[in-house]
Design an enzyme around this catalytic site. Sequence first.
Site, PDB file in Angstrom:
ATOM      1  N   LYS A  82       0.865  -1.357   0.168  1.00  0.00           N
ATOM      2  CA  LYS A  82       0.059  -0.145  -0.132  1.00  0.00           C
ATOM      3  C   LYS A  82       1.068   1.308  -0.075  1.00  0.00           C
ATOM      4  O   LYS A  82       1.652   1.483   0.954  1.00  0.00           O
ATOM      5  CB  LYS A  82      -0.842  -0.029   1.147  1.00  0.00           C
ATOM      6  CG  LYS A  82      -2.234   0.763   1.007  1.00  0.00           C
ATOM      7  CD  LYS A  82      -3.085   0.401   2.049  1.00  0.00           C
ATOM      8  CE  LYS A  82      -4.321   1.205   2.221  1.00  0.00           C
ATOM      9  NZ  LYS A  82      -5.246   1.288   3.489  1.00  0.00           N
TER      10      LYS A  82
HETATM   11  O1  G3P Z   1      -7.885   2.154   5.119  1.00  0.00           O
HETATM   12  C1  G3P Z   1      -8.214   3.306   4.606  1.00  0.00           C
HETATM   13  C2  G3P Z   1      -9.549   3.567   5.067  1.00  0.00           C
HETATM   14  O2  G3P Z   1     -10.644   3.076   4.825  1.00  0.00           O
HETATM   15  C3  G3P Z   1      -9.581   4.594   6.259  1.00  0.00           C
HETATM   16  O3  G3P Z   1     -10.921   4.919   6.692  1.00  0.00           O
HETATM   17  O4  G3P Z   1     -12.655   5.626   8.242  1.00  0.00           O
HETATM   18  O5  G3P Z   1     -10.229   6.190   8.831  1.00  0.00           O
HETATM   19  O6  G3P Z   1     -11.571   7.345   7.106  1.00  0.00           O
HETATM   20  P1  G3P Z   1     -11.484   6.034   7.899  1.00  0.00           P
END
Ligand code: G3P
Length: 218
Positions: A87
């Site tokens: 990633k």
């Molecule tokens: O893995 C990246 C993403 O899904 C993060 O989600 O909820 O932290 O914006 P969030």
Amino acid sequence: MKFFIDTANLKEIEEGAKMGILDGCTTNPSLMAKEGIKGESNIKDHYKSICELVDGSVSAEVFSTSFDGIVSEGEELANIHSNIVVKVPMIEEGIKAIAHFTKNNIKTNCTLVFSATQALLAAKAGATYISPFIGRLDDISTDGLQLLDDIVTIFSNYGFESEVLGASVRHPMHLMECAQMGVDVVTCPFSVYKSLFKHPLTDIGLAKFLKDAEKMQG
Ligand code: G3P
């Protein structure tokens, strides 16, 4: 449509995998830190454990921001297990590294994508997955789902092979809209998958059936 679980919590991954609905897992430094994972060997062991639990892509994020750093870190991550996808953040050095990984058959997930033109750059570099963050755009009063729709249209215009991975999914409606627009993959917290099961009419109906089943048993 592939379902990835967005967590580094082994219990959640195991439970999700047992449901038989998971196609992979995504992690990020915040999710890893939340599990208290510290130090290079613990990090590697944790990714290995995730790979043993879920049969599919497991995104492991690099910490470096220079081309050389991303490449050497990414190669080490890719060596942990054949399911590891490196990633990489959506920055100039990251795109260069993605192009390098593509040439060397290492799978990548371009993360922190917030515009269609960023997604185009990642597709040009040959990223395996491209992760627009829906929820974080919604958080700043911008339509995250509209961005996904734009990216799906652009990719189908040109037949890019990169898979669009809806990330930062916060609730079932995000997931449902992603499915309607043909997004290739969603990554969701375990709580979102759990909430998909719920419907009050299912609960009411089951209660009635169980009551009537008791009558049948005399
Ligand atoms: O893995 C990246 C993403 O899904 C993060 O989600 O909820 O932290 O914006 P969030």
